[in-house]
Write a protein that holds these residues in place. Sequence first.
Motif, PDB file in Angstrom:
ATOM      1  N   LEU A 179      43.006  39.833  53.004  1.00  0.00           N
ATOM      2  CA  LEU A 179      44.232  39.255  52.432  1.00  0.00           C
ATOM      3  C   LEU A 179      44.027  39.029  50.935  1.00  0.00           C
ATOM      4  O   LEU A 179      43.046  38.407  50.526  1.00  0.00           O
ATOM      5  N   ALA A 180      44.964  39.519  50.127  1.00  0.00           N
ATOM      6  CA  ALA A 180      44.942  39.225  48.685  1.00  0.00           C
ATOM      7  C   ALA A 180      46.091  38.277  48.366  1.00  0.00           C
ATOM      8  O   ALA A 180      47.225  38.501  48.800  1.00  0.00           O
ATOM      9  N   LEU A 181      45.787  37.223  47.625  1.00  0.00           N
ATOM     10  CA  LEU A 181      46.830  36.283  47.203  1.00  0.00           C
ATOM     11  C   LEU A 181      47.305  36.640  45.799  1.00  0.00           C
ATOM     12  O   LEU A 181      46.497  37.006  44.940  1.00  0.00           O
ATOM     13  N   GLY A 182      48.596  36.473  45.529  1.00  0.00           N
ATOM     14  CA  GLY A 182      49.108  36.609  44.163  1.00  0.00           C
ATOM     15  C   GLY A 182      48.352  35.646  43.255  1.00  0.00           C
ATOM     16  O   GLY A 182      47.900  34.574  43.689  1.00  0.00           O
TER      17      GLY A 182
ATOM     18  N   VAL B 118      41.135  35.997  45.750  1.00  0.00           N
ATOM     19  CA  VAL B 118      41.925  35.269  44.748  1.00  0.00           C
ATOM     20  C   VAL B 118      41.452  35.704  43.362  1.00  0.00           C
ATOM     21  O   VAL B 118      40.358  36.247  43.199  1.00  0.00           O
ATOM     22  N   GLY B 119      42.288  35.428  42.372  1.00  0.00           N
ATOM     23  CA  GLY B 119      41.924  35.761  41.000  1.00  0.00           C
ATOM     24  C   GLY B 119      43.154  36.146  40.212  1.00  0.00           C
ATOM     25  O   GLY B 119      44.266  36.223  40.732  1.00  0.00           O
ATOM     26  N   SER B 120      42.929  36.371  38.939  1.00  0.00           N
ATOM     27  CA  SER B 120      44.013  36.632  37.990  1.00  0.00           C
ATOM     28  C   SER B 120      44.704  37.977  38.238  1.00  0.00           C
ATOM     29  O   SER B 120      44.132  38.888  38.842  1.00  0.00           O
ATOM     30  N   MET B 121      45.895  38.096  37.703  1.00  0.00           N
ATOM     31  CA  MET B 121      46.487  39.422  37.535  1.00  0.00           C
ATOM     32  C   MET B 121      45.483  40.280  36.780  1.00  0.00           C
ATOM     33  O   MET B 121      44.862  39.810  35.823  1.00  0.00           O
TER      34      MET B 121
ATOM     35  N   GLY C  53      42.124  43.105  40.007  1.00  0.00           N
ATOM     36  CA  GLY C  53      41.936  44.230  40.941  1.00  0.00           C
ATOM     37  C   GLY C  53      42.039  43.840  42.399  1.00  0.00           C
ATOM     38  O   GLY C  53      41.575  44.576  43.273  1.00  0.00           O
ATOM     39  N   LYS C  54      42.673  42.709  42.690  1.00  0.00           N
ATOM     40  CA  LYS C  54      42.708  42.209  44.068  1.00  0.00           C
ATOM     41  C   LYS C  54      43.333  43.231  45.035  1.00  0.00           C
ATOM     42  O   LYS C  54      42.823  43.450  46.120  1.00  0.00           O
TER      43      LYS C  54
ATOM     44  N   ALA D 260      36.719  49.703  41.100  1.00  0.00           N
ATOM     45  CA  ALA D 260      37.215  48.977  42.281  1.00  0.00           C
ATOM     46  C   ALA D 260      36.290  49.210  43.477  1.00  0.00           C
ATOM     47  O   ALA D 260      36.030  48.290  44.258  1.00  0.00           O
ATOM     48  N   ALA D 261      35.762  50.431  43.597  1.00  0.00           N
ATOM     49  CA  ALA D 261      34.871  50.731  44.732  1.00  0.00           C
ATOM     50  C   ALA D 261      33.584  49.907  44.627  1.00  0.00           C
ATOM     51  O   ALA D 261      33.062  49.416  45.641  1.00  0.00           O
ATOM     52  N   GLU D 262      33.084  49.745  43.409  1.00  0.00           N
ATOM     53  CA  GLU D 262      31.862  48.942  43.237  1.00  0.00           C
ATOM     54  C   GLU D 262      32.117  47.478  43.576  1.00  0.00           C
ATOM     55  O   GLU D 262      31.284  46.816  44.212  1.00  0.00           O
ATOM     56  N   VAL D 263      33.273  46.975  43.168  1.00  0.00           N
ATOM     57  CA  VAL D 263      33.597  45.578  43.484  1.00  0.00           C
ATOM     58  C   VAL D 263      33.778  45.415  45.003  1.00  0.00           C
ATOM     59  O   VAL D 263      33.273  44.451  45.600  1.00  0.00           O
TER      60      VAL D 263
END
Length: 172
Positions: A77-80, A9-12, A15-16, A155-158
């Motif tokens: 799963l990524a949520l909008g 979860v998280g903001s636009m 990088g979800k 993104a790879a580090e996250v």
Amino acid sequence: MTRPRVVLVGSMGAGKTTVGGLLASGLGLEFLDTDHLVEASAGKPVAEIFVDDGEQHFRALERVAVADALRSHEGVLALGGGAVLDGSTRELLDGHRVVFLQVGLADAASRVGLGVSRPLLLGNVRGRIKQLLDERTPIYTSVARWTVATDGLSAAEVAEKVRLLVQDGAHE
Ligand code: S3P
């Protein structure tokens, strides 16, 4: 019981989708993004749903897509970004391995850019992101088991940080 290995979860601009894809392939799992599920059910892109049918209609489709995915998806799963505004969705998230990808205004704005694919940001990307971050950060924090700060990271580090969290049973 079937459940996602991890729910992002998280903001636009957090990088979800990118992180979720990398994480899933690293774990040998499938990746699902609820925006894509909504687009498949409506047969058109998110921006067109907002324009043609309105945000309320989008949220109704999103609520169903999230509930289905939480029940049936075994991967990542990524949520909008706005899915957690719905109270029934927040209840369903209880007990899931939810990770909040936290992002500050500068990184979120530069990741999102000026694209038209995010209708809530049109006209004033920075101002709208700031407002949404202020309003929603407490909600993301309340549903998440873990928070990962993403500013300045690739993104790879996250993805690697998230992988370590969800694989480490000590944090469960
Ligand atoms: C939204 C976030 C978008 C998409 C829609 C609304 C929001 O998803 O669901 O444009 O309310 O924050 P991403 O967070 O994947 O960009």
